[in-house]
Design an enzyme around this catalytic site. Structure first.
Site, mmCIF file in Angstrom:
data_model
loop_
_atom_site.group_PDB
_atom_site.id
_atom_site.type_symbol
_atom_site.label_atom_id
_atom_site.label_comp_id
_atom_site.label_asym_id
_atom_site.label_seq_id
_atom_site.Cartn_x
_atom_site.Cartn_y
_atom_site.Cartn_z
ATOM 1 N N THR A 52 0.849 -1.185 0.000
ATOM 2 C CA THR A 52 0.000 0.000 0.000
ATOM 3 C C THR A 52 0.892 1.246 0.000
ATOM 4 O O THR A 52 2.056 1.186 0.403
ATOM 5 C CB THR A 52 -0.970 -0.002 1.197
ATOM 6 N N THR A 54 1.511 4.454 1.559
ATOM 7 C CA THR A 54 2.297 4.993 2.672
ATOM 8 C C THR A 54 3.187 3.913 3.276
ATOM 9 O O THR A 54 4.344 4.165 3.621
ATOM 10 C CB THR A 54 1.383 5.603 3.756
ATOM 11 N N CYS A 55 2.663 2.714 3.363
ATOM 12 C CA CYS A 55 3.422 1.601 3.952
ATOM 13 C C CYS A 55 4.683 1.310 3.141
ATOM 14 O O CYS A 55 5.758 1.094 3.703
ATOM 15 C CB CYS A 55 2.547 0.352 4.026
ATOM 16 N N SER A 56 4.567 1.318 1.820
ATOM 17 C CA SER A 56 5.694 0.998 0.939
ATOM 18 C C SER A 56 6.627 2.170 0.697
ATOM 19 O O SER A 56 7.824 1.983 0.511
ATOM 20 C CB SER A 56 5.179 0.495 -0.410
ATOM 21 N N VAL A 60 7.917 1.223 5.897
ATOM 22 C CA VAL A 60 8.940 0.174 5.855
ATOM 23 C C VAL A 60 10.320 0.755 5.509
ATOM 24 O O VAL A 60 11.299 0.457 6.197
ATOM 25 C CB VAL A 60 8.548 -0.976 4.902
#
Length: 172
Positions: A52, A54-56, A60
């Site tokens: 997703t 923001t996550c990527s 992370v």
């Protein structure tokens, strides 16, 4: 919802192992949370989903970048927890180049996420039950710091915040 001072709930998480070793076979391996945290300091962060935006793009990568500094601050392991299966988390780990920096822990049925009381219902967006975005510093299975994001935000669960908290815990 889990609080500072609480012990992590009993249960397990899965991790896709790329290289056989340390008693782990290739592919998905199950890890008991109590055993995996015993005697260790864990920087744990959770997010809504693999791949997703923001996550990527931010979450992370920030932890991968700060992994050496977190280890210098006394963190033994960094865990990324998401309500995805171990195969997806393994593919995401390869994509994000987390090897040796961040353990990508799958909570496929959201059992851990439910147990800590940090679920997020994204059914309206076609994603089902997911995890809220948060981070915590866990020492010997006990939550020492907890940073839960407001919906749609990425302000307090980042690697820099948890790094500052790890340094503070170490000097205390």
């Amino acid at each position: 919802m889990i609080q500072v001072g609480d012990k992590l709930p009993a249960g397990s998480l899965k991790e896709f192992i790329e290289v056989e070793g340390d008693g782990c076979s290739l592919g998905p391996n199950t890890f008991d949370i109590g055993q995996a945290t015993q005697g260790k300091t864990i920087a744990l962060f959770a997010l809504p989903g693999a791949f997703t935006p923001t996550c990527s793009a931010k979450h992370v990568p920030g932890y991968v970048e700060q992994a050496p500094a977190l280890r210098e601050a006394g963190v033994d392991e960094i865990w990324c927890v998401s309500v995805n299966d171990a195969f997806v988390m393994g593919a995401w780990a390869r994509d994000q180049r987390t090897a040796g920096a961040v353990r990508m822990m799958a909570d496929g049925s959201a059992d851990f996420t439910r147990a800590v009381g940090l679920t997020l219902d994204l059914a309206a967006h076609g994603m089902g039950l997911r995890s809220q975005r948060y981070s915590m510093l866990v020492v010997d299975g006990v939550v020492r710091t907890l940073n839960v994001e407001a919906p749609g935000k990425f302000e307090v669960s980042d690697a820099a915040t948890l790094l500052a908290q790890a340094r503070q815990q170490r000097s205390a």
